[in-house]
Design an enzyme around this catalytic site. Structure first.
Site, PDB file in Angstrom:
ATOM      1  N   LYS A  50       1.952  -5.100  -8.343  1.00  0.00           N
ATOM      2  CA  LYS A  50       1.370  -3.756  -8.348  1.00  0.00           C
ATOM      3  C   LYS A  50       1.469  -3.147  -9.748  1.00  0.00           C
ATOM      4  CE  LYS A  50       2.329  -2.997  -3.484  1.00  0.00           C
ATOM      5  NZ  LYS A  50       3.250  -2.507  -2.457  1.00  0.00           N
ATOM      6  N   GLN A  94       8.648   0.946  -1.377  1.00  0.00           N
ATOM      7  CA  GLN A  94       8.377  -0.423  -0.929  1.00  0.00           C
ATOM      8  C   GLN A  94       9.167  -0.715   0.345  1.00  0.00           C
ATOM      9  OE1 GLN A  94       6.130  -2.563  -2.611  1.00  0.00           O
ATOM     10  NE2 GLN A  94       6.368  -3.809  -0.773  1.00  0.00           N
ATOM     11  N   ASP A 117       0.039   5.343  -0.456  1.00  0.00           N
ATOM     12  CA  ASP A 117       0.033   4.265   0.549  1.00  0.00           C
ATOM     13  C   ASP A 117      -0.646   4.738   1.837  1.00  0.00           C
ATOM     14  OD1 ASP A 117       0.894   1.735  -0.007  1.00  0.00           O
ATOM     15  OD2 ASP A 117       3.020   2.135   0.335  1.00  0.00           O
TER      16      ASP A 117
END
Ligand code: NAP
Length: 282
Positions: A50, A94, A117
């Site tokens: 990422k 995460q 997200d």
């Protein structure tokens, strides 16, 4: 019939280029902060990818690493301070988190306008009702894949294997918005093939290597493989038995190189959207 391959890598590259062009036009460089708690090796690889992708499109990214022993209170405090930092456009925690920290309250602590997200309950609510919030990256990427091959979901029957909060459920909402008729299946669904064989679009998101066989797929169906698994030889594979299913399907996504690259591309795109909104451009 041999299915055409939906080249997620190429389609994702197009979205990355678009994002890069738009980032170049912003007054302030967008910033994404990725938080990792502990040292899960798979998470470390995902985060590295990422961050590399951010760099390529001109988004500043920063990894905040907290120790495995970090308390929920400490993690919440870190998120609060990033929420208040005007230079931060996106915050991503995460997953999975260590077992002593519940993910629900953590995801809800992220400011919805920085929730790139798309996992915050506010953005989930928007997805189910009016639309307009951040869309979760993997489902949004799947819709982009279908757009890229010129496929309209209008009036089509989409069958989704898996009902997770990050893939199956939000994808069902996005497909409903596109006027598909959606069937969701899961581990308690009896006679799965009865449903899968009716699908114009079949999406497999269950995490079971090569689970979807050719006799479960309608001739000419579009097959989207979300799974990321290892086969008996340790090779990366999806939830679909691709070699066999491609003889029945009309289009199919490969693993790797299908859905995976789209997930990262949509994260970059969401970060761009956040920065544009915060700079008054959208
Ligand atoms: P998850 O949270 O583990 O959920 C799996 C879902 O599949 C559950 O709803 C489960 O049913 C269902 N399921 C499991 N076995 C089944 C079976 N035999 N028949 C029917 N349904 C079954 O998984 P996830 O996070 O959605 O991820 C799914 C897969 O996609 C994994 O391989 C993951 O690594 C991959 N993934 C890839 C990307 C990407 O960017 N490429 C992104 C996200 C996920 P129940 O609800 O009844 O338990």
């Amino acid at each position: 019939m041999t299915a055409q391959i939906i080249d997620g890598k190429r389609i994702a590259q197009g979205i990355r280029q678009y994002t890069k062009d738009k980032v170049n036009k912003l007054l302030r460089v967008p910033k994404l902060v990725v938080i990792q708690v502990g040292e899960n090796p798979a998470s470390t690889v995902y985060i590295r990818n990422k961050i590399r992708a951010c760099n390529e499109v001109g988004i500043t990214s920063y990894e905040l690493r907290l120790p495995q022993t970090c308390s929920e209170a400490n993690l919440l405090e870190a998120i609060r301070s990033l929420n208040e930092d005007p230079t931060v456009d996106g915050i991503l925690v995460q997953l999975p988190l260590p077992s002593h920290i519940q993910s629900g309250p953590i995801l809800e602590a992220i400011h919805p306008e920085k929730d790139v997200d798309g996992f915050h309950i506010y953005n989930t609510g928007k997805l189910v009702t009016t639309g307009g919030g951040f869309k979760p990256c993997t489902p949004a990427g799947i819709i982009e894949l279908l757009n890229a091959i010129g496929y309209s979901l209008e009036g089509k029957h989409a069958v989704i294997l898996g009902r997770s909060n990050i893939v199956g459920k939000p994808l069902a909402m996005l497909m409903l918005q596109e006027n598909a008729t959606v069937t969701m299946t899961h581990s308690h669904t009896p006679n799965l093939s009865y449903y899968t064989k009716q699908a114009d679009v079949l999406v497999a998101a269950i995490g079971r290597a090569k689970f979807v066989k050719a006799d479960m797929v309608k001739k000419g169906a579009i097959v989207i493989d979300v799974g990321t698994n290892r086969d008996e030889n340790g090779k990366l594979c999806g939830d679909v038995d691709t070699d066999a299913v491609k003889e029945v399907a009309s289009w199919i996504t490969p693993v790797p190189g299908g859905v995976g690259p789209m997930t990262i591309a949509m994260l970059l795109h969401n970060t761009l959207l956040s920065a544009q909104k915060r700079q008054g451009i959208l």
